[in-house]
Write an enzyme that holds these catalytic residues in place. Sequence first.
Site, mmCIF file in Angstrom:
data_model
loop_
_atom_site.group_PDB
_atom_site.id
_atom_site.type_symbol
_atom_site.label_atom_id
_atom_site.label_comp_id
_atom_site.label_asym_id
_atom_site.label_seq_id
_atom_site.Cartn_x
_atom_site.Cartn_y
_atom_site.Cartn_z
ATOM 1 C CG PHE A 132 -1.802 0.960 1.128
ATOM 2 C CD1 PHE A 132 -3.356 0.944 0.453
ATOM 3 C CD2 PHE A 132 -1.500 2.467 1.531
ATOM 4 C CE1 PHE A 132 -4.011 2.400 -0.123
ATOM 5 C CE2 PHE A 132 -2.436 3.331 1.437
ATOM 6 C CZ PHE A 132 -3.577 3.268 0.816
ATOM 7 C CG ASP A 217 5.664 3.907 1.617
ATOM 8 O OD1 ASP A 217 5.423 5.330 3.233
ATOM 9 O OD2 ASP A 217 4.392 3.634 0.759
ATOM 10 C CE LYS A 246 -1.412 7.337 7.103
ATOM 11 N NZ LYS A 246 -1.130 5.891 5.648
HETATM 12 C C1 LIG Z 1 -1.307 5.882 4.431
HETATM 13 C C2 LIG Z 1 0.051 5.418 3.414
HETATM 14 C C3 LIG Z 1 0.495 5.870 1.785
HETATM 15 C C4 LIG Z 1 -0.696 7.487 2.055
HETATM 16 O O1 LIG Z 1 -0.547 8.051 2.823
HETATM 17 P P1 LIG Z 1 -1.749 9.511 2.525
HETATM 18 O O2 LIG Z 1 -1.437 10.072 3.277
HETATM 19 O O3 LIG Z 1 -2.883 9.067 2.511
HETATM 20 O O4 LIG Z 1 -1.767 9.604 0.555
HETATM 21 C C5 LIG Z 1 2.204 5.844 1.684
HETATM 22 N N1 LIG Z 1 2.289 4.515 2.183
HETATM 23 C C6 LIG Z 1 2.155 3.684 3.540
HETATM 24 C C7 LIG Z 1 2.822 3.040 3.638
HETATM 25 C C8 LIG Z 1 0.704 4.389 4.280
HETATM 26 O O5 LIG Z 1 0.451 3.767 5.043
#
Ligand SMILES: *Cc1c(COP(=O)(O)O)cnc(C)c1O
Length: 400
Positions: A132, A217, A246
Site C-alpha cells: 500500500f 515507504d 502521517k
Molecule cells: C497511508 C499510507 C500512504 C499514503 O498516505 P496518504 O497521506 O493517505 O496519501 C502511503 N504509504 C503507506 C505505507 C501508508 O500507510
Amino acid sequence: MEQTYGAPNYAPLEVVLERGEGVYVWDVDGNRYVDCISAYSAVNQGHVHPAIRDALVRQAGRLTLTSRAVYNDRLPLLLAELTQYAGYEMALLMNTGAEAVETAIKLARRYGYRRKGIAPDRAEIVVCSDNFHGRTTTIVGASTEAQYRREFGPFPAGFRVVPFGDVSSLEAAIGATTCALLIEPIQGEGGVNVPPPGYFAAAARVCRERGALLMSDEVQTGFGRTGSRFGADAEGVRPDVTIVGKALGGGFYPVSGILAPRDLLELFGPGDHGSTFGGNPLGCEVARAALRVIVDEDLAGNARRRGNEMVEGLRALRSPLVRQVRGRGLLIGVELTVKAKTLAKALLREGVLAKDTRDYVLRIAPPLVIDPEQVAAVVDAVGRALRHVEAPATAGAFSA
Ligand SMILES: *Cc1c(COP(=O)(O)O)cnc(C)c1O
C-alpha cells in the site's frame, strides 16, 4: 448528512467523534474510547498534543503559506531537524503520503536514466504484492488489490510485482532496467505483514549489488511506530530513500516528504517538481513540534515496551478465534478465523476503536503515548469482544 452530501467512498464504524486527548476520543454522546486506529499512525503523538497545538496556533497567527516562489523562515529549520533525526543529508517536503511516494517514483526514474543509463521510458520499479503506497492513479496501478484498481485504468507502465518476503524473487526481478525497489518494512494496510528476519537487509544488499535504489515507504512505520525510529532500523538498513508522512504532521496537518543523500536529491532542478503547500511555514512548525514530541517523550521506546505487553496480553487471551498475533512495536495485527469487521464492531461497544485491514486481520495501532494500564484495558476489551463474537447469545455484559 454525510451520507446525503458526501461521496460514499468510506464505510465508517458507527461512531461520531467530537473530541480527543492522548489515546482517548469521545463521541457526541460523551462515550470514551481508546483509539487503536490513530488515523493509521498519523496520531502517534496522541490526540491534540498540547505542544503541537501550541506550535500550530502560534504559527497560524504569524505566517501560514507563502508558496516556494519565495523563501520562508521556517522551512530550513524543519529540513535541518528532520534530516538530523533521520540521518540523511537532504529532504524534499510534500503534504500527503501519496505525494511523497510519487516524488520518490519520479526521483527513482530520473536516477535510472541519468545514473544507471536505462534506455528512455524503460525504467522499472519493483514493488511487492499486498503493498500500500497511496491512492493516486500511478500508485494504484502498482497495487495488487483488485478493488483499488478496478475501473481506474489505464495505468502507467513501469512497475513489476514480486511476492513480499521472498529474497529469491527479488534477485530474479531486480536487473539492468530496475531503477528502484519500493517497499514497506512492514505492510500496514496489507494486513500487518512482517517479513521473515533478514529480508529487508537482503533486499538492501540486492539493490546495492544491482544499482537499484532501495526506497522504504515509512509513511506508516516511521517515527517510532514499530519501536524504532524507522521500520528499516530493525535490520540496521539505511535505505537510499526514506518516504515519510502521517505522524510527521502530529495529527494536525498533512506533512510528508522524502529523505535522501544530496547526490540523489540533486537530480531535481528548479521546476522539475513541486507543490503549492509543500514546505509551508504552518506545516513546518507543526512538524518540528511533532518531531520534538517523538524524541523528547521517547515514543519509539514506549512503542517497543507497550507493544510487547500488548502482544503478550493478546496472545494470552488464547481465543479460538485468533489465528495469530503479529507485529512490531505498536503496529499489531490480530489474524482471526472470523471477519475482522465483526470484531471491530464488538470492540466499539467495549470502548475501543480498531479497524479491520484486509478481511481477517484486525489492526491494533494506538497512539504511542499509551501507558501500561491503558494497554491492559485494551487487552481486556479485546477479550470481552472476542467472547461476544464467539457466543453472542450468552455474553450478557452489554446490550446489542
Ligand atoms: C497511508 C499510507 C500512504 C499514503 O498516505 P496518504 O497521506 O493517505 O496519501 C502511503 N504509504 C503507506 C505505507 C501508508 O500507510
